[in-house]
Design an enzyme around this catalytic site. Structure first.
Site, PDB file in Angstrom:
ATOM      1  CG  ASP A 157      -1.871   1.171   1.213  1.00 53.42           C
ATOM      2  OD1 ASP A 157      -2.955   1.031   0.618  1.00 53.42           O
ATOM      3  OD2 ASP A 157      -1.528   2.241   1.779  1.00 53.42           O
ATOM      4  CG  HIS A 164       7.319   2.704   7.404  1.00 54.46           C
ATOM      5  ND1 HIS A 164       7.250   1.877   8.511  1.00 54.46           N
ATOM      6  CD2 HIS A 164       8.626   2.735   7.042  1.00 54.46           C
ATOM      7  CE1 HIS A 164       8.475   1.436   8.789  1.00 54.46           C
ATOM      8  NE2 HIS A 164       9.329   1.938   7.917  1.00 54.46           N
ATOM      9  CD  GLU A 165      10.604   4.504   4.234  1.00 56.07           C
ATOM     10  OE1 GLU A 165      11.468   4.986   4.970  1.00 56.07           O
ATOM     11  OE2 GLU A 165      10.559   3.284   3.955  1.00 56.07           O
ATOM     12  CG  HIS A 168      12.007   6.107   9.414  1.00 53.51           C
ATOM     13  ND1 HIS A 168      12.111   5.332  10.547  1.00 53.51           N
ATOM     14  CD2 HIS A 168      11.819   5.238   8.386  1.00 53.51           C
ATOM     15  CE1 HIS A 168      11.985   4.061  10.220  1.00 53.51           C
ATOM     16  NE2 HIS A 168      11.796   3.971   8.915  1.00 53.51           N
ATOM     17  CG  ASP A 174      12.414   0.552  10.208  1.00 52.36           C
ATOM     18  OD1 ASP A 174      11.358   0.986   9.715  1.00 52.36           O
ATOM     19  OD2 ASP A 174      13.531   0.683   9.682  1.00 52.36           O
TER      20      ASP A 174
HETATM   21 ZN   LIG Z   1      11.428   2.117   8.084  1.00 53.53          ZN
END
Ligand SMILES: [Zn+2]
Length: 225
Positions: A157, A164-165, A168, A174
């Site tokens: 997705d 998600h990135e 960071h 992670d």
């Molecule tokens: Zn990551």
């Protein structure tokens, strides 16, 4: 209570204290950005065997973003809220996913905000093909960037990958072994996972990290070094 001038100096000192490479602020290009970065500074979306890379990559990336924000804050001491600016012009295929990811985070946390800029941002998004998939990294000049891999964004997705990135950017590591309900489990739960939102624990971590503004976030990074 410190004068604003003193606070600004202190912020810059903290930023420089992160021990990042020179303050050269060149604009990264996709090619040099993603070929120049050694593997130890990558934080991939999906887990790899025998990797100790992710933690180092997350940390280097987050430090680069903090340093950039700190320099801006030092130049404009009157800025109260922490806004992290991103430039998405080098990832045109992902314009809508990047906007969605920013909006997801902006509706999930209040101590730090993401905002698009067409100028030099605190970090940038790039797109292309890389067998290792998508990742957050630094360009070797102390600047952070997020690389989005075409194939991986079709398999997984895409908004989840970008959100998600972007996690960071806000300082989250992670956690591939986590469930789909966690954003930072990334590719761990597999391509069928389409959750695009951080869970309550992830939101709380980001709020805590950015509580009381930038100086606090910088100090916390210093403490975990
Ligand atoms: Zn990551």
């Amino acid at each position: 209570m410190q004068s604003s001038r003193t606070s600004a100096k202190r912020l810059l000192a903290l930023a420089l204290g992160l021990g990042l490479a020179s303050a050269a602020l060149g604009t990264a290009t996709p090619a040099s950005a993603h070929t120049a970065a050694p593997d130890t500074t990558r934080a991939a979306y999906a887990p790899h065997a025998g990797t100790g890379e992710s933690a180092a990559g997350n940390k280097a990336f987050f430090e680069a973003v903090l340093k950039s924000v700190a320099e801006k804050q030092a130049a404009n001491p009157s800025l109260k809220s922490v806004t992290v600016y991103y430039n998405a012009s080098q990832a045109p295929s992902f314009a809508s996913q990047i906007a969605s990811a920013a909006s997801i985070w902006n509706s999930s946390v209040s101590n730090v905000k993401l905002q698009a800029t067409s100028g030099t941002g605190d970090f940038a998004y790039y797109e292309g093909n890389d067998a290792r998939g998508s990742y957050a990294s630094t360009d070797g000049h102390g600047r952070g960037y997020v690389f989005l891999d075409y194939a991986q964004n079709q398999e997984y997705d895409s908004i989840r990958v970008v959100a998600h990135e972007t996690g960071h950017v806000l300082g989250l590591p992670d956690h591939y072994e986590g469930p789909c309900s966690e954003l930072m489990s990334g590719g761990g739960p597999g391509p069928s996972c389409t959750n695009r939102y951080p869970d309550a624990t992830e939101r709380a971590k980001v709020e805590q990290l950015w509580a009381n503004g930038l100086a606090k976030a910088l100090q916390k990074v210093d403490h975990v070094r």
